[in-house]
Motif scaffolding. Structure first.
Motif, PDB file in Angstrom:
ATOM      1  N   LEU A  49       0.832  -1.203   0.000  1.00 37.34           N
ATOM      2  CA  LEU A  49       0.000   0.000   0.000  1.00 37.34           C
ATOM      3  C   LEU A  49       0.868   1.255   0.000  1.00 37.34           C
ATOM      4  CD1 LEU A  49      -2.700  -1.066   2.627  1.00 37.34           C
ATOM      5  CD2 LEU A  49      -3.029  -0.820   0.149  1.00 37.34           C
ATOM      6  N   GLU A  50       1.892   1.243   0.835  1.00 35.11           N
ATOM      7  CA  GLU A  50       2.788   2.405   0.895  1.00 35.11           C
ATOM      8  C   GLU A  50       3.524   2.592  -0.433  1.00 35.11           C
ATOM      9  OE1 GLU A  50       4.330   3.678   4.973  1.00 35.11           O
ATOM     10  OE2 GLU A  50       4.537   1.489   5.015  1.00 35.11           O
ATOM     11  N   ARG A  51       3.903   1.502  -1.052  1.00 34.45           N
ATOM     12  CA  ARG A  51       4.629   1.586  -2.333  1.00 34.45           C
ATOM     13  C   ARG A  51       3.734   2.171  -3.426  1.00 34.45           C
ATOM     14  NH1 ARG A  51       8.786   2.726  -5.352  1.00 34.45           N
ATOM     15  NH2 ARG A  51       9.150   1.255  -7.039  1.00 34.45           N
ATOM     16  N   VAL A  52       2.467   1.777  -3.473  1.00 31.12           N
ATOM     17  CA  VAL A  52       1.539   2.327  -4.463  1.00 31.12           C
ATOM     18  C   VAL A  52       1.386   3.831  -4.253  1.00 31.12           C
ATOM     19  CG1 VAL A  52      -0.887   2.370  -5.192  1.00 31.12           C
ATOM     20  CG2 VAL A  52       0.308   0.193  -4.934  1.00 31.12           C
ATOM     21  N   CYS A  53       1.303   4.252  -2.997  1.00 25.74           N
ATOM     22  CA  CYS A  53       1.166   5.690  -2.716  1.00 25.74           C
ATOM     23  C   CYS A  53       2.421   6.452  -3.128  1.00 25.74           C
ATOM     24  CB  CYS A  53       0.858   5.904  -1.243  1.00 25.74           C
ATOM     25  SG  CYS A  53      -0.818   5.350  -0.819  1.00 25.74           S
ATOM     26  N   GLU A  54       3.570   5.841  -2.953  1.00 28.30           N
ATOM     27  CA  GLU A  54       4.826   6.452  -3.395  1.00 28.30           C
ATOM     28  C   GLU A  54       4.859   6.550  -4.916  1.00 28.30           C
ATOM     29  OE1 GLU A  54       9.510   5.151  -3.633  1.00 28.30           O
ATOM     30  OE2 GLU A  54       8.310   4.345  -1.999  1.00 28.30           O
ATOM     31  N   LEU A  55       4.551   5.454  -5.580  1.00 35.04           N
ATOM     32  CA  LEU A  55       4.574   5.439  -7.049  1.00 35.04           C
ATOM     33  C   LEU A  55       3.552   6.403  -7.647  1.00 35.04           C
ATOM     34  CD1 LEU A  55       4.865   1.588  -7.650  1.00 35.04           C
ATOM     35  CD2 LEU A  55       6.630   3.305  -8.123  1.00 35.04           C
ATOM     36  N   GLY A  56       2.411   6.538  -6.976  1.00 40.65           N
ATOM     37  CA  GLY A  56       1.341   7.399  -7.476  1.00 40.65           C
ATOM     38  C   GLY A  56       1.548   8.868  -7.169  1.00 40.65           C
ATOM     39  N   GLY A  57       2.601   9.180  -6.415  1.00 44.68           N
ATOM     40  CA  GLY A  57       2.899  10.577  -6.122  1.00 44.68           C
ATOM     41  C   GLY A  57       2.022  11.192  -5.041  1.00 44.68           C
ATOM     42  N   LEU A  58       1.505  10.380  -4.123  1.00 41.54           N
ATOM     43  CA  LEU A  58       0.700  10.908  -3.027  1.00 41.54           C
ATOM     44  C   LEU A  58       1.533  11.890  -2.214  1.00 41.54           C
ATOM     45  CD1 LEU A  58      -2.085  10.637  -1.615  1.00 41.54           C
ATOM     46  CD2 LEU A  58      -1.015   8.925  -0.130  1.00 41.54           C
ATOM     47  N   ASP A  59       0.912  12.980  -1.787  1.00 36.26           N
ATOM     48  CA  ASP A  59       1.641  14.018  -1.046  1.00 36.26           C
ATOM     49  C   ASP A  59       2.150  13.488   0.298  1.00 36.26           C
ATOM     50  OD1 ASP A  59      -0.307  15.180   1.281  1.00 36.26           O
ATOM     51  OD2 ASP A  59      -1.454  14.469  -0.457  1.00 36.26           O
ATOM     52  N   ASP A  60       3.151  14.165   0.835  1.00 34.78           N
ATOM     53  CA  ASP A  60       3.826  13.720   2.056  1.00 34.78           C
ATOM     54  C   ASP A  60       2.897  13.639   3.268  1.00 34.78           C
ATOM     55  OD1 ASP A  60       6.200  13.452   0.692  1.00 34.78           O
ATOM     56  OD2 ASP A  60       7.050  15.353   1.396  1.00 34.78           O
ATOM     57  N   VAL A  61       1.952  14.557   3.400  1.00 33.05           N
ATOM     58  CA  VAL A  61       1.051  14.557   4.558  1.00 33.05           C
ATOM     59  C   VAL A  61       0.222  13.279   4.583  1.00 33.05           C
ATOM     60  CG1 VAL A  61      -0.934  15.712   5.616  1.00 33.05           C
ATOM     61  CG2 VAL A  61       0.973  17.070   4.739  1.00 33.05           C
ATOM     62  N   ARG A  62      -0.362  12.919   3.474  1.00 30.86           N
ATOM     63  CA  ARG A  62      -1.196  11.718   3.427  1.00 30.86           C
ATOM     64  C   ARG A  62      -0.361  10.437   3.446  1.00 30.86           C
ATOM     65  NH1 ARG A  62      -3.120  15.894   1.615  1.00 30.86           N
ATOM     66  NH2 ARG A  62      -5.236  16.586   1.994  1.00 30.86           N
ATOM     67  N   ASP A 114      -7.397   9.167  -2.692  1.00 34.83           N
ATOM     68  CA  ASP A 114      -8.118   8.560  -3.821  1.00 34.83           C
ATOM     69  C   ASP A 114      -7.304   7.350  -4.284  1.00 34.83           C
ATOM     70  OD1 ASP A 114      -9.467   7.852  -6.111  1.00 34.83           O
ATOM     71  OD2 ASP A 114      -9.455   9.871  -6.986  1.00 34.83           O
ATOM     72  N   PHE A 115      -7.487   6.248  -3.570  1.00 39.52           N
ATOM     73  CA  PHE A 115      -6.677   5.064  -3.861  1.00 39.52           C
ATOM     74  C   PHE A 115      -6.932   4.495  -5.252  1.00 39.52           C
ATOM     75  CE2 PHE A 115      -4.766   0.871  -3.180  1.00 39.52           C
ATOM     76  CZ  PHE A 115      -3.548   1.270  -2.649  1.00 39.52           C
ATOM     77  N   PRO A 116      -8.179   4.479  -5.754  1.00 41.08           N
ATOM     78  CA  PRO A 116      -8.378   4.011  -7.130  1.00 41.08           C
ATOM     79  C   PRO A 116      -7.572   4.837  -8.147  1.00 41.08           C
ATOM     80  CG  PRO A 116     -10.457   3.968  -5.980  1.00 41.08           C
ATOM     81  CD  PRO A 116      -9.472   4.668  -5.072  1.00 41.08           C
ATOM     82  N   ALA A 117      -7.436   6.136  -7.925  1.00 44.11           N
ATOM     83  CA  ALA A 117      -6.644   6.973  -8.836  1.00 44.11           C
ATOM     84  C   ALA A 117      -5.163   6.603  -8.753  1.00 44.11           C
ATOM     85  CB  ALA A 117      -6.843   8.452  -8.524  1.00 44.11           C
ATOM     86  N   LEU A 118      -4.691   6.289  -7.552  1.00 46.53           N
ATOM     87  CA  LEU A 118      -3.292   5.864  -7.401  1.00 46.53           C
ATOM     88  C   LEU A 118      -3.061   4.543  -8.135  1.00 46.53           C
ATOM     89  CD1 LEU A 118      -2.788   6.711  -3.631  1.00 46.53           C
ATOM     90  CD2 LEU A 118      -1.859   7.975  -5.579  1.00 46.53           C
ATOM     91  N   LEU A 119      -4.018   3.635  -8.024  1.00 48.41           N
ATOM     92  CA  LEU A 119      -3.904   2.362  -8.744  1.00 48.41           C
ATOM     93  C   LEU A 119      -3.980   2.568 -10.251  1.00 48.41           C
ATOM     94  CD1 LEU A 119      -6.108   0.052  -6.491  1.00 48.41           C
ATOM     95  CD2 LEU A 119      -3.611  -0.003  -6.723  1.00 48.41           C
ATOM     96  N   ALA A 120      -4.796   3.523 -10.675  1.00 48.36           N
ATOM     97  CA  ALA A 120      -4.939   3.808 -12.111  1.00 48.36           C
ATOM     98  C   ALA A 120      -3.645   4.363 -12.706  1.00 48.36           C
ATOM     99  CB  ALA A 120      -6.089   4.778 -12.354  1.00 48.36           C
ATOM    100  N   ALA A 121      -2.798   4.916 -11.864  1.00 47.58           N
ATOM    101  CA  ALA A 121      -1.513   5.439 -12.336  1.00 47.58           C
ATOM    102  C   ALA A 121      -0.508   4.319 -12.624  1.00 47.58           C
ATOM    103  CB  ALA A 121      -0.929   6.415 -11.310  1.00 47.58           C
TER     104      ALA A 121
END
Length: 174
Positions: A49-62, A114-121
């Motif tokens: 989960l953390e890796r997907v957020c990193e790859l998807g460019g999720l901001d540091d706060v989230r 928006d986890f589906p958007a992160l997965l879509a990336a």
């Protein structure tokens, strides 16, 4: 038996009762047994989960909120839950917890992801996506994106409910 991450949402009073039981027991038994409806098994999903957020460019706060929701904090002393022969997480790091205030913040920030958007990336091909994620993602039966969406959704709902009740969350690997 595989080692997986476990979370329990409990009242502060329950944790205090477990601490008191451990202190009173000759064997240090805290009589830890939260209701199964308040326990979440995240399997091996946390690192993925953390890796997907990193790859998807999720901001540091989230990203930090997700990390804390998966790793807890060490402010609450849980040493009594980590004492053999009754340790709740004998195969991993010491159990950690988040206070009700920390749970409320984590729930609020997880709701903003928006986890589906992160997965879509990720690449549409499951094998390519799994390879990019790494950490054994290629071994997940049924597809890595479905697995991760299921676990993220469960995590978000778990924290949302804990925040609404207001409960603390204890995390461990078992």
């Amino acid at each position: 038996m595989a080692v997986t991450q476990q979370l329990a949402r409990i009242p502060v009073e329950y944790l205090a009762a477990c601490r008191q039981s451990a202190d009173a027991s000759a064997e240090g038994d805290p009589f830890w047994d939260p209701p199964s409806a308040d326990v979440l098994d995240l399997d091996w999903a946390p690192v993925l989960l953390e890796r997907v957020c990193e790859l998807g460019g999720l901001d540091d706060v989230r990203r930090h909120a997700l990390h804390q929701a998966l790793d807890g904090d060490t402010v609450i002393d849980l040493a009594f839950l980590n004492t053999p022969p009754h340790a709740i997480g004998p195969f991993g790091p010491a159990p950690t917890a988040l206070s009700p205030a920390q749970v409320a913040l984590a729930a609020e920030l997880l709701d903003q992801i928006d986890f589906p958007a992160l997965l879509a990336a990720l690449p549409a091909d499951q094998a390519t996506a799994a390879s990019l994620i790494g950490n054994g993602a290629e071994n997940i039966a049924g597809g890595v994106t479905a697995y991760l969406l299921e676990h993220f959704t469960a995590l978000r709902e778990f924290y949302r409910t804990a925040s609404q009740r207001p409960l603390l969350v204890v995390l461990w690997w078992d």
